[in-house]
Design an enzyme around this catalytic site. Sequence first.
Site, PDB file in Angstrom:
ATOM      1  N   ASP B  14       0.853  -1.192   0.000  1.00  0.00           N
ATOM      2  CA  ASP B  14       0.000   0.000   0.000  1.00  0.00           C
ATOM      3  C   ASP B  14       0.885   1.238   0.000  1.00  0.00           C
ATOM      4  OD1 ASP B  14      -2.336   1.588   0.132  1.00  0.00           O
ATOM      5  OD2 ASP B  14      -2.143   1.784   2.299  1.00  0.00           O
ATOM      6  N   SER B  15       0.297   2.375  -0.366  1.00  0.00           N
ATOM      7  CA  SER B  15       1.027   3.640  -0.314  1.00  0.00           C
ATOM      8  C   SER B  15       1.299   4.047   1.133  1.00  0.00           C
ATOM      9  CB  SER B  15       0.224   4.733  -1.009  1.00  0.00           C
ATOM     10  OG  SER B  15      -1.019   4.893  -0.365  1.00  0.00           O
ATOM     11  N   CYS B  77      -4.182  -1.314  -2.258  1.00  0.00           N
ATOM     12  CA  CYS B  77      -4.290   0.128  -2.488  1.00  0.00           C
ATOM     13  C   CYS B  77      -5.101   0.324  -3.751  1.00  0.00           C
ATOM     14  CB  CYS B  77      -2.891   0.714  -2.651  1.00  0.00           C
ATOM     15  SG  CYS B  77      -2.845   2.443  -3.189  1.00  0.00           S
ATOM     16  N   GLU B 154      -6.788   9.867   8.770  1.00  0.00           N
ATOM     17  CA  GLU B 154      -5.409   9.917   9.291  1.00  0.00           C
ATOM     18  C   GLU B 154      -5.322  10.820  10.526  1.00  0.00           C
ATOM     19  OE1 GLU B 154      -2.083   9.554   6.967  1.00  0.00           O
ATOM     20  OE2 GLU B 154      -3.058   7.769   6.181  1.00  0.00           O
ATOM     21  N   CYS B 189     -11.340   2.930  -1.540  1.00  0.00           N
ATOM     22  CA  CYS B 189     -10.096   3.392  -0.927  1.00  0.00           C
ATOM     23  C   CYS B 189      -9.968   2.641   0.391  1.00  0.00           C
ATOM     24  CB  CYS B 189     -10.141   4.892  -0.679  1.00  0.00           C
ATOM     25  SG  CYS B 189      -8.744   5.515   0.291  1.00  0.00           S
ATOM     26  N   HIS B 191      -8.761   3.335   3.135  1.00  0.00           N
ATOM     27  CA  HIS B 191      -8.985   4.091   4.372  1.00  0.00           C
ATOM     28  C   HIS B 191     -10.472   4.113   4.754  1.00  0.00           C
ATOM     29  CE1 HIS B 191      -4.953   5.772   4.007  1.00  0.00           C
ATOM     30  NE2 HIS B 191      -5.106   6.380   5.153  1.00  0.00           N
TER      31      HIS B 191
END
Lengths: 276, 276
Positions: B14-15, B77, B154, B189, B191
């Site tokens: 993943d990034s 990702c 985040e 996504c 997240h």
Amino acid sequence: MTGNLHRPTIGVFDSGVGGLTVLRAIARLAPNANYLFFGDTARLPYGTKSQEFVARYSSAAARFLAERGIDLLVIGCNTASALALYDIKSAVSIPVIGVIEPGADAAAAISQSREAVVFATEATCASHAYQRALARRGFATHEKACPLLVPLVEEGWIDTPVTEQVARIYTIEALRTASSNVDVLVLGCTHYPLLRPLLRRVVPQRIEIVDSAEATACSLLQFLRGHDLTAGAPTYKFFVTDSVEKFRKQAPVFLGLDVELSTLEDVQRADLDATR
Amino acid sequence: MTGNLHRPTIGVFDSGVGGLTVLRAIARLAPNANYLFFGDTARLPYGTKSQEFVARYSSAAARFLAERGIDLLVIGCNTASALALYDIKSAVSIPVIGVIEPGADAAAAISQSREAVVFATEATCASHAYQRALARRGFATHEKACPLLVPLVEEGWIDTPVTEQVARIYTIEALRTASSNVDVLVLGCTHYPLLRPLLRRVVPQRIEIVDSAEATACSLLQFLRGHDLTAGAPTYKFFVTDSVEKFRKQAPVFLGLDVELSTLEDVQRADLDATR
């Protein structure tokens, strides 16, 4: 630098497009110069990254600009100024100006109480660079990391209820530990000046808002005294590490309406990986 | 792959940390495996970057994991899956699974109306990878870029009024162009699964929410059929390109409460610049 010198070439570096607010302030005060702007858009944002990486990326960018013959480098990025000023100065042999010291000067010039709040990225706050710079000027400082403000500006939500609510939350949290004497708020990120009208509504009126862009431009004039920088028209070259098109689309909002569209004619891709 | 094979080593890339939601779903379904996770935290986020850079960074990460002997690579990702699946497949000689096709399968399994909304990053939406994958399954798709959701997650604002307001704005904008038949929302996504409870309140009840993590885990089981993956305890190794400490701090919220703390014992810094 003194005497009647050549028209200078000034480098301005940022992790992305935020530093264009610094470029704008400088070019307005010192139009008789050639400007090279470097935006490390392939690796932004710096504000959430570690010192090691910010130092590595910033030094590579500084070398890239130095190789193109700039006379002076302005770090138009608070995170790079806070975390990597010494690394950058070691990487190049030209004078380097960061935005932290000028920002602290600007705060010192208007504060009576010597108690300040600083809004900045996570990395800038963690470095305590503003706290130290302001302590040397007799300040007690309250640093507040505002990580959502950059994405909100980049999303173009400059003046929306959500952004106002986020700004209000950050302001309340920042002032919670402060006394009622705080009389200055330093915008410690080059994206934040775009939120200044909104912040002016949110932050108590007794608190003056300063951003370091104009103070940095004054520092630069001092450094280049002897040059007549005030008469003439600037030239611009832009280098970005990611998409040129995306930069052309984002740049105008940071450069402001007083910059002509022809400004953005010369935008080139720079491959920092290859030049490091 | 068939037969009674060795215990496999599975790479997840993943990034940043979002892909840990995919790792978690896979390890829950296939605990009898060794897991290597790579988070390119020095260059995140990918969601705002161009195809060229996402492809370059992802391919370097894939090679890094392939050199460490993984049997199969999961791109945890969405942006890298959308923009760079073919580049990554060309970079390594092991099987590669992205999250887009499993995500589209999951949507197809529950939709009656064949009209879907996809929330994803700017780059994933611009690639129209979900639109194409869903069109092959007979869907009309409305893609909505939600660039603020990653920074909100985040920042840890998982369930705040601001996040709810942002989610509400994105939902209204996404549904504006859609008919009232939409019956599925794909979280495009890694997240976004953390916002699932909040999104469940915001998104109309007739719309089912799917995320690709579990569907990706099912794909992986199909790929590794013949291995008995269900009995046993997973081992974990993590590689990150930026701070190990920061990763250790962020990871638990993405891995969830059912992952033991010992999971995060083996976290190492990887210098992708040097290995490219």
